[in-house]
Design a protein around this motif. Structure first.
Motif, PDB file in Angstrom:
ATOM      1  N   LEU A 244       0.828  -1.201   0.000  1.00  0.00           N
ATOM      2  CA  LEU A 244       0.000   0.000   0.000  1.00  0.00           C
ATOM      3  C   LEU A 244       0.869   1.261   0.000  1.00  0.00           C
ATOM      4  O   LEU A 244       0.558   2.249  -0.687  1.00  0.00           O
ATOM      5  N   LYS A 245       1.961   1.232   0.752  1.00  0.00           N
ATOM      6  CA  LYS A 245       2.872   2.376   0.758  1.00  0.00           C
ATOM      7  C   LYS A 245       3.436   2.628  -0.643  1.00  0.00           C
ATOM      8  O   LYS A 245       3.572   3.776  -1.073  1.00  0.00           O
ATOM      9  N   GLU A 246       3.782   1.548  -1.349  1.00  0.00           N
ATOM     10  CA  GLU A 246       4.291   1.682  -2.717  1.00  0.00           C
ATOM     11  C   GLU A 246       3.229   2.288  -3.635  1.00  0.00           C
ATOM     12  O   GLU A 246       3.516   3.173  -4.451  1.00  0.00           O
ATOM     13  N   TYR A 247       1.985   1.815  -3.504  1.00  0.00           N
ATOM     14  CA  TYR A 247       0.918   2.297  -4.382  1.00  0.00           C
ATOM     15  C   TYR A 247       0.545   3.743  -4.087  1.00  0.00           C
ATOM     16  O   TYR A 247       0.128   4.480  -4.992  1.00  0.00           O
ATOM     17  N   LYS A 248       0.675   4.161  -2.825  1.00  0.00           N
ATOM     18  CA  LYS A 248       0.421   5.562  -2.501  1.00  0.00           C
ATOM     19  C   LYS A 248       1.470   6.458  -3.147  1.00  0.00           C
ATOM     20  O   LYS A 248       1.169   7.581  -3.581  1.00  0.00           O
ATOM     21  N   ARG A 249       2.709   5.961  -3.206  1.00  0.00           N
ATOM     22  CA  ARG A 249       3.777   6.728  -3.858  1.00  0.00           C
ATOM     23  C   ARG A 249       3.676   6.681  -5.374  1.00  0.00           C
ATOM     24  O   ARG A 249       4.032   7.632  -6.071  1.00  0.00           O
ATOM     25  N   HIS A 250       3.181   5.540  -5.895  1.00  0.00           N
ATOM     26  CA  HIS A 250       3.111   5.335  -7.349  1.00  0.00           C
ATOM     27  C   HIS A 250       1.722   4.796  -7.709  1.00  0.00           C
ATOM     28  O   HIS A 250       1.560   3.609  -7.997  1.00  0.00           O
ATOM     29  N   PRO A 251       0.689   5.629  -7.686  1.00  0.00           N
ATOM     30  CA  PRO A 251      -0.682   5.146  -7.918  1.00  0.00           C
ATOM     31  C   PRO A 251      -0.894   4.532  -9.296  1.00  0.00           C
ATOM     32  O   PRO A 251      -1.827   3.730  -9.474  1.00  0.00           O
ATOM     33  N   ASP A 252      -0.059   4.867 -10.271  1.00  0.00           N
ATOM     34  CA  ASP A 252      -0.229   4.296 -11.608  1.00  0.00           C
ATOM     35  C   ASP A 252       0.225   2.844 -11.689  1.00  0.00           C
ATOM     36  O   ASP A 252       0.031   2.197 -12.715  1.00  0.00           O
ATOM     37  N   TRP A 253       0.846   2.348 -10.633  1.00  0.00           N
ATOM     38  CA  TRP A 253       1.329   0.970 -10.640  1.00  0.00           C
ATOM     39  C   TRP A 253       0.220  -0.041 -10.337  1.00  0.00           C
ATOM     40  O   TRP A 253       0.432  -1.244 -10.476  1.00  0.00           O
ATOM     41  N   CYS A 254      -0.960   0.431  -9.910  1.00  0.00           N
ATOM     42  CA  CYS A 254      -1.960  -0.521  -9.402  1.00  0.00           C
ATOM     43  C   CYS A 254      -3.354  -0.190  -9.925  1.00  0.00           C
ATOM     44  O   CYS A 254      -3.596   0.855 -10.534  1.00  0.00           O
ATOM     45  N   PHE A 255      -4.281  -1.101  -9.664  1.00  0.00           N
ATOM     46  CA  PHE A 255      -5.704  -0.879  -9.943  1.00  0.00           C
ATOM     47  C   PHE A 255      -6.498  -1.645  -8.892  1.00  0.00           C
ATOM     48  O   PHE A 255      -5.963  -2.514  -8.184  1.00  0.00           O
ATOM     49  N   ARG A 256      -7.782  -1.330  -8.758  1.00  0.00           N
ATOM     50  CA  ARG A 256      -8.648  -2.011  -7.793  1.00  0.00           C
ATOM     51  C   ARG A 256      -9.329  -3.188  -8.479  1.00  0.00           C
ATOM     52  O   ARG A 256     -10.076  -3.017  -9.440  1.00  0.00           O
ATOM     53  N   ASP A 257      -9.062  -4.386  -8.004  1.00  0.00           N
ATOM     54  CA  ASP A 257      -9.678  -5.586  -8.570  1.00  0.00           C
ATOM     55  C   ASP A 257     -11.168  -5.592  -8.230  1.00  0.00           C
ATOM     56  O   ASP A 257     -11.549  -5.523  -7.056  1.00  0.00           O
ATOM     57  N   SER A 258     -12.010  -5.678  -9.246  1.00  0.00           N
ATOM     58  CA  SER A 258     -13.457  -5.609  -9.029  1.00  0.00           C
ATOM     59  C   SER A 258     -14.021  -6.854  -8.365  1.00  0.00           C
ATOM     60  O   SER A 258     -15.149  -6.828  -7.861  1.00  0.00           O
ATOM     61  N   LEU A 259     -13.254  -7.938  -8.350  1.00  0.00           N
ATOM     62  CA  LEU A 259     -13.734  -9.175  -7.727  1.00  0.00           C
ATOM     63  C   LEU A 259     -13.327  -9.279  -6.263  1.00  0.00           C
ATOM     64  O   LEU A 259     -14.102  -9.745  -5.428  1.00  0.00           O
ATOM     65  N   THR A 260     -12.113  -8.851  -5.934  1.00  0.00           N
ATOM     66  CA  THR A 260     -11.621  -8.994  -4.562  1.00  0.00           C
ATOM     67  C   THR A 260     -11.550  -7.669  -3.805  1.00  0.00           C
ATOM     68  O   THR A 260     -11.371  -7.674  -2.587  1.00  0.00           O
ATOM     69  N   TYR A 261     -11.673  -6.557  -4.534  1.00  0.00           N
ATOM     70  CA  TYR A 261     -11.551  -5.205  -3.981  1.00  0.00           C
ATOM     71  C   TYR A 261     -10.142  -4.886  -3.482  1.00  0.00           C
ATOM     72  O   TYR A 261      -9.927  -3.853  -2.845  1.00  0.00           O
ATOM     73  N   SER A 262      -9.212  -5.751  -3.755  1.00  0.00           N
ATOM     74  CA  SER A 262      -7.827  -5.490  -3.365  1.00  0.00           C
ATOM     75  C   SER A 262      -7.144  -4.639  -4.421  1.00  0.00           C
ATOM     76  O   SER A 262      -7.533  -4.636  -5.594  1.00  0.00           O
ATOM     77  N   LEU A 263      -6.134  -3.885  -3.989  1.00  0.00           N
ATOM     78  CA  LEU A 263      -5.276  -3.199  -4.947  1.00  0.00           C
ATOM     79  C   LEU A 263      -4.272  -4.209  -5.489  1.00  0.00           C
ATOM     80  O   LEU A 263      -3.601  -4.913  -4.729  1.00  0.00           O
ATOM     81  N   GLU A 264      -4.191  -4.284  -6.806  1.00  0.00           N
ATOM     82  CA  GLU A 264      -3.300  -5.237  -7.451  1.00  0.00           C
ATOM     83  C   GLU A 264      -2.356  -4.496  -8.396  1.00  0.00           C
ATOM     84  O   GLU A 264      -2.735  -3.475  -8.986  1.00  0.00           O
ATOM     85  N   PRO A 265      -1.138  -5.006  -8.567  1.00  0.00           N
ATOM     86  CA  PRO A 265      -0.222  -4.366  -9.515  1.00  0.00           C
ATOM     87  C   PRO A 265      -0.682  -4.587 -10.953  1.00  0.00           C
ATOM     88  O   PRO A 265      -1.291  -5.608 -11.270  1.00  0.00           O
ATOM     89  N   ILE A 266      -0.386  -3.640 -11.819  1.00  0.00           N
ATOM     90  CA  ILE A 266      -0.684  -3.825 -13.241  1.00  0.00           C
ATOM     91  C   ILE A 266      -0.007  -5.100 -13.745  1.00  0.00           C
ATOM     92  O   ILE A 266      -0.532  -5.803 -14.614  1.00  0.00           O
ATOM     93  N   TYR A 267       1.154  -5.407 -13.173  1.00  0.00           N
ATOM     94  CA  TYR A 267       1.898  -6.623 -13.530  1.00  0.00           C
ATOM     95  C   TYR A 267       1.044  -7.884 -13.393  1.00  0.00           C
ATOM     96  O   TYR A 267       1.323  -8.902 -14.034  1.00  0.00           O
ATOM     97  N   SER A 268      -0.022  -7.838 -12.581  1.00  0.00           N
ATOM     98  CA  SER A 268      -0.827  -9.036 -12.355  1.00  0.00           C
ATOM     99  C   SER A 268      -1.598  -9.491 -13.588  1.00  0.00           C
ATOM    100  O   SER A 268      -2.295 -10.511 -13.539  1.00  0.00           O
ATOM    101  N   VAL A 269      -1.474  -8.762 -14.718  1.00  0.00           N
ATOM    102  CA  VAL A 269      -2.019  -9.300 -15.974  1.00  0.00           C
ATOM    103  C   VAL A 269      -1.447 -10.684 -16.262  1.00  0.00           C
ATOM    104  O   VAL A 269      -2.036 -11.463 -17.029  1.00  0.00           O
TER     105      VAL A 269
END
Length: 384
Positions: A244-269
């Motif tokens: 979460l600290k990383e995503y707050k610093r770099h919000p473009d690195w993540c998205f909110r998963d609509s199934l789990t509501y967790s923040l996930e890295p774009i890399y999770s494709v």
């Protein structure tokens, strides 16, 4: 909710790219640094390479290296060859890499990567509308500041909105509808993989037209991706507050998963269906670097402990989706003596999926020993 961001390739973004050409980029995430028994083993396990040379200290002690050594592809676990720079919300796809190897990585070595932005081109791509093809160079140095290897990757930056509109699934059925007998054949082929090991492959005994023993991977699944991330995490994968600290610093690195509501890295494709769908892709898919590591496994299996991969080039011309199976093959297309007297063979490689598509054509150059002195290839590389 923070959805997957759909960015644009603007004139301003292209102008910023132009200013960066020639710059050394900051390596913000280095995964492995020291080649220890554990980092070597975890990486080899992560690509499914059971060669005793990377796993067993006793086998390695009897090899020309005299101690445990990392597979050449281990450099990808230090730094995955390229840095995602600029263009928030614009998807990145690794398109190919040219590798050169100069020295082995021995147990106890520490590796320092450097990264450079070497250029770009603007193209019109059917898959992603306006597209930037960017070129970088990664250099890997050991603790003695000796150059160990160089990777020259190329990558596409594509607008996600155009990717979603196009939707590349077409007539591909995913997951692939395997029959039980087909799966049994794949598993049989996987288990038939052989490593040449300590039996030298002499240059004099190789001929144009020789076929390399095929290796099989798949069907690709989520555990394969987890294993690769354990051994060669291409990004700083963290959990809970650390992420979460990383995503707050770099919000473009993540998205909110609509199934789990967790923040996930774009890399999770590469392992998350929600992320893949949001980018216009039908299913999670492998990494280009990961696939290239499989290719190097094909080569090291064939050439044995006394061979040396001089160059290993490949293009990633299609995705390997979850449930896909691929067969990596090679053919000797040339045999020659190098400018410095090296005994070399050229190998044309392919990576064919179950649909008959070559998703990674490549060309490598291997240095082999002479029957007059089987130690010559490796010993030259070990001289300080």
């Amino acid at each position: 909710m923070k959805p997957m961001e759909y960015g644009k390739i603007t004139d301003e973004a292209i102008a910023a790219f132009k200013k960066r050409v020639g710059m050394q980029l900051r390596v913000s995430h280095q995964f492995n640094e020291e080649a220890t028994r554990e980092t070597i083993r975890k990486f080899a396990d992560g690509i499914g390479d059971s060669n005793p040379l990377w796993h067993n200290s006793n086998d390695a002690a009897d090899s020309p290296y005299k101690r445990l050594v990392a597979p050449p592809s281990w450099l990808a676990s230090v730094f995955p060859t390229w840095i995602l720079q600029g263009l928030p919300g614009v998807h990145a796809i690794h398109a190919g890499t040219e590798w050169e190897f100069y020295r082995p990585v021995m147990a106890g070595d520490t590796i320092r990567p450097e990264s450079y932005f070497t250029g770009y081109e603007i193209k019109k791509c059917q898959f992603g509308g306006k597209t930037i093809v960017e070129h970088q160079e990664a250099r890997y140095y050991n603790q003695k500041d000796q150059l160990v290897g160089i990777a020259r990757p190329a990558g596409f930056r594509m607008e996600r909105e155009a990717m979603v509109e196009l939707n590349q699934q077409g007539d591909i059925t995913l997951p692939h509808p395997w029959t039980e007998s087909e799966l049994e054949k794949i598993e049989e082929d996987v288990l038939n993989e052989k490593e040449r090991g300590s039996l030298p492959l002499f240059w004099e005994d190789v001929n144009e037209g020789d076929q390399l023993p095929v290796i099989t991977k798949g069907p690709l699944g989520i555990t394969d991706m987890i294993a690769y991330c354990i051994g060669a995490s291409p990004i700083a994968i963290k959990a809970h507050g650390s992420s979460l600290k990383e995503y707050k610093r770099h919000p473009d690195w993540c998205f909110r998963d609509s199934l789990t509501y967790s923040l996930e890295p774009i890399y999770s494709v590469h392992y998350n269906q929600s992320a893949a769908s949001a980018c216009g892709l039908p299913y999670p898919y492998d990494l280009g670097t990961q696939r290239h590591c499989w290719l190097m496994q094909l080569l090291t299996n064939w050439m044995g402990d006394y061979g040396w991969i001089k160059t290993c080039n490949a293009k990633y011309t299609g995705f390997v989706y979850f449930s896909d199976a691929i067969r990596l093959s090679g053919e000797v297309t040339n045999k020659f003596i190098g400018d410095d007297g090296e005994l070399l063979v050229e190998v044309k490689t392919a990576c064919i999926n179950q649909r008959g598509k070559n998703v990674m054509p490549g060309l490598s150059v291997i240095e082999l020993p002479s029957c007059r002195d089987k130690n010559q290839v490796i010993n030259k590389k070990l001289i300080d």
